[in-house]
Design a protein around this motif. Structure first.
Motif, mmCIF file in Angstrom:
data_model
loop_
_atom_site.group_PDB
_atom_site.id
_atom_site.type_symbol
_atom_site.label_atom_id
_atom_site.label_comp_id
_atom_site.label_asym_id
_atom_site.label_seq_id
_atom_site.Cartn_x
_atom_site.Cartn_y
_atom_site.Cartn_z
ATOM 1 N N GLN A 1 -12.578 3.085 1.252
ATOM 2 C CA GLN A 1 -12.136 2.767 2.611
ATOM 3 C C GLN A 1 -11.069 1.671 2.594
ATOM 4 O OE1 GLN A 1 -16.123 2.093 4.345
ATOM 5 N NE2 GLN A 1 -15.388 3.372 6.015
ATOM 6 N N LEU A 2 -11.283 0.636 1.792
ATOM 7 C CA LEU A 2 -10.313 -0.444 1.703
ATOM 8 C C LEU A 2 -8.974 0.081 1.171
ATOM 9 C CD1 LEU A 2 -9.630 -3.439 1.948
ATOM 10 C CD2 LEU A 2 -10.527 -3.746 -0.369
ATOM 11 N N SER A 3 -9.014 0.932 0.162
ATOM 12 C CA SER A 3 -7.780 1.515 -0.375
ATOM 13 C C SER A 3 -7.055 2.345 0.678
ATOM 14 C CB SER A 3 -8.090 2.389 -1.591
ATOM 15 O OG SER A 3 -8.615 1.611 -2.637
ATOM 16 N N LEU A 4 -7.797 3.109 1.456
ATOM 17 C CA LEU A 4 -7.180 3.929 2.494
ATOM 18 C C LEU A 4 -6.556 3.062 3.584
ATOM 19 C CD1 LEU A 4 -9.875 6.732 2.711
ATOM 20 C CD2 LEU A 4 -7.514 7.005 1.935
ATOM 21 N N GLU A 5 -7.187 1.946 3.925
ATOM 22 C CA GLU A 5 -6.597 1.025 4.896
ATOM 23 C C GLU A 5 -5.291 0.442 4.366
ATOM 24 O OE1 GLU A 5 -9.113 -1.823 7.053
ATOM 25 O OE2 GLU A 5 -10.818 -0.794 6.120
ATOM 26 N N MET A 6 -5.270 0.105 3.073
ATOM 27 C CA MET A 6 -4.042 -0.435 2.475
ATOM 28 C C MET A 6 -2.938 0.621 2.455
ATOM 29 S SD MET A 6 -5.293 -2.980 -0.568
ATOM 30 C CE MET A 6 -6.465 -1.904 -1.373
ATOM 31 N N ILE A 7 -3.298 1.856 2.153
ATOM 32 C CA ILE A 7 -2.310 2.938 2.147
ATOM 33 C C ILE A 7 -1.732 3.122 3.544
ATOM 34 C CG2 ILE A 7 -1.993 5.433 1.886
ATOM 35 C CD1 ILE A 7 -4.165 5.268 -0.349
ATOM 36 N N GLU A 8 -2.599 3.102 4.565
ATOM 37 C CA GLU A 8 -2.117 3.266 5.937
ATOM 38 C C GLU A 8 -1.149 2.134 6.309
ATOM 39 O OE1 GLU A 8 -3.628 3.599 10.558
ATOM 40 O OE2 GLU A 8 -5.118 3.332 8.980
ATOM 41 N N ALA A 9 -1.485 0.901 5.927
ATOM 42 C CA ALA A 9 -0.608 -0.235 6.226
ATOM 43 C C ALA A 9 0.744 -0.072 5.530
ATOM 44 C CB ALA A 9 -1.277 -1.536 5.798
ATOM 45 N N LEU B 1 2.199 2.751 4.528
ATOM 46 C CA LEU B 1 2.943 3.847 5.151
ATOM 47 C C LEU B 1 3.560 3.405 6.477
ATOM 48 C CD1 LEU B 1 0.555 6.866 4.471
ATOM 49 C CD2 LEU B 1 2.798 6.460 3.444
ATOM 50 N N ASN B 2 2.818 2.629 7.263
ATOM 51 C CA ASN B 2 3.353 2.143 8.532
ATOM 52 C C ASN B 2 4.543 1.213 8.309
ATOM 53 O OD1 ASN B 2 2.015 3.173 10.965
ATOM 54 N ND2 ASN B 2 0.161 2.433 9.978
ATOM 55 N N LYS B 3 4.477 0.362 7.297
ATOM 56 C CA LYS B 3 5.589 -0.536 7.020
ATOM 57 C C LYS B 3 6.814 0.236 6.524
ATOM 58 C CE LYS B 3 5.781 -4.148 7.759
ATOM 59 N NZ LYS B 3 6.170 -4.746 9.045
ATOM 60 N N VAL B 4 6.601 1.262 5.703
ATOM 61 C CA VAL B 4 7.727 2.082 5.255
ATOM 62 C C VAL B 4 8.349 2.787 6.453
ATOM 63 C CG1 VAL B 4 8.362 4.125 3.908
ATOM 64 C CG2 VAL B 4 6.881 2.384 2.907
ATOM 65 N N LEU B 5 7.518 3.316 7.344
ATOM 66 C CA LEU B 5 8.023 3.994 8.539
ATOM 67 C C LEU B 5 8.781 3.015 9.432
ATOM 68 C CD1 LEU B 5 8.111 6.709 9.981
ATOM 69 C CD2 LEU B 5 5.957 6.130 11.081
ATOM 70 N N ASP B 6 8.284 1.781 9.554
ATOM 71 C CA ASP B 6 8.979 0.768 10.355
ATOM 72 C C ASP B 6 10.349 0.440 9.774
ATOM 73 O OD1 ASP B 6 6.836 0.578 12.081
ATOM 74 O OD2 ASP B 6 6.021 -1.241 11.160
ATOM 75 N N GLY B 7 10.457 0.411 8.452
ATOM 76 C CA GLY B 7 11.703 0.037 7.803
ATOM 77 C C GLY B 7 12.673 1.177 7.579
ATOM 78 N N LEU B 8 12.262 2.382 7.916
ATOM 79 C CA LEU B 8 13.098 3.551 7.684
ATOM 80 C C LEU B 8 14.291 3.547 8.635
ATOM 81 C CD1 LEU B 8 12.904 6.115 5.892
ATOM 82 C CD2 LEU B 8 11.853 7.251 7.827
ATOM 83 N N VAL B 9 15.474 3.788 8.122
ATOM 84 C CA VAL B 9 16.646 3.938 8.976
ATOM 85 C C VAL B 9 16.596 5.352 9.514
ATOM 86 C CG1 VAL B 9 19.159 3.939 9.062
ATOM 87 C CG2 VAL B 9 17.957 2.308 7.601
#
Length: 118
Positions: A75-83, A85-93
């Motif tokens: 569960q902890l690993s999945l939470e880190m993966i979600e975070a 992915l969200n940061k990559v999506l935020d930084g995507l041009v």
């Protein structure tokens, strides 16, 4: 004689990616099609991670103590993966796409419980 113009860089991100072969016992069942926009792929990946988190939460409710600890780590690993992915999506041009990418799924506030399905 030397070549005056260098070769263009090779981008390996546009090829078909197939999976689901059961250790190469048969042809791939699933694939990621070429031409998928990164934004759409990231939104879908976030949804998949959230579903895996919910499944792990349900499994953890019924698991014995040693497996419960392992599932907690998952569960902890999945939470880190979600975070991530969200940061990559935020930084995507983002480029204008037609049609627009689906809405980003909201952050999980509370996991589902086994009694929700009984």
């Amino acid at each position: 004689m030397t070549k005056g113009i260098p070769d263009p860089p090779h981008h390996a991100c546009c090829d078909l990616y197939a999976f689901g072969t059961c250790n190469n016992h048969h042809a791939p069942i699933f694939s990621v099609r070429p031409g998928i926009f990164a934004e759409e792929a990231l939104v879908h990946a976030i949804q998949l991670v959230q579903q895996a988190y919910q499944s792990t939460t349900l499994a953890r409710e019924d698991a014995a103590a040693p497996a419960r600890r392992l599932l907690g780590g998952t569960q902890l690993s999945l939470e880190m993966i979600e975070a991530l992915l969200n940061k990559v999506l935020d930084g995507l041009v983002l480029l204008p796409v037609n049609p627009a990418a689906p809405q980003r799924p909201p952050r999980l506030k509370q996991p589902i419980r086994g009694e929700d399905f009984r």
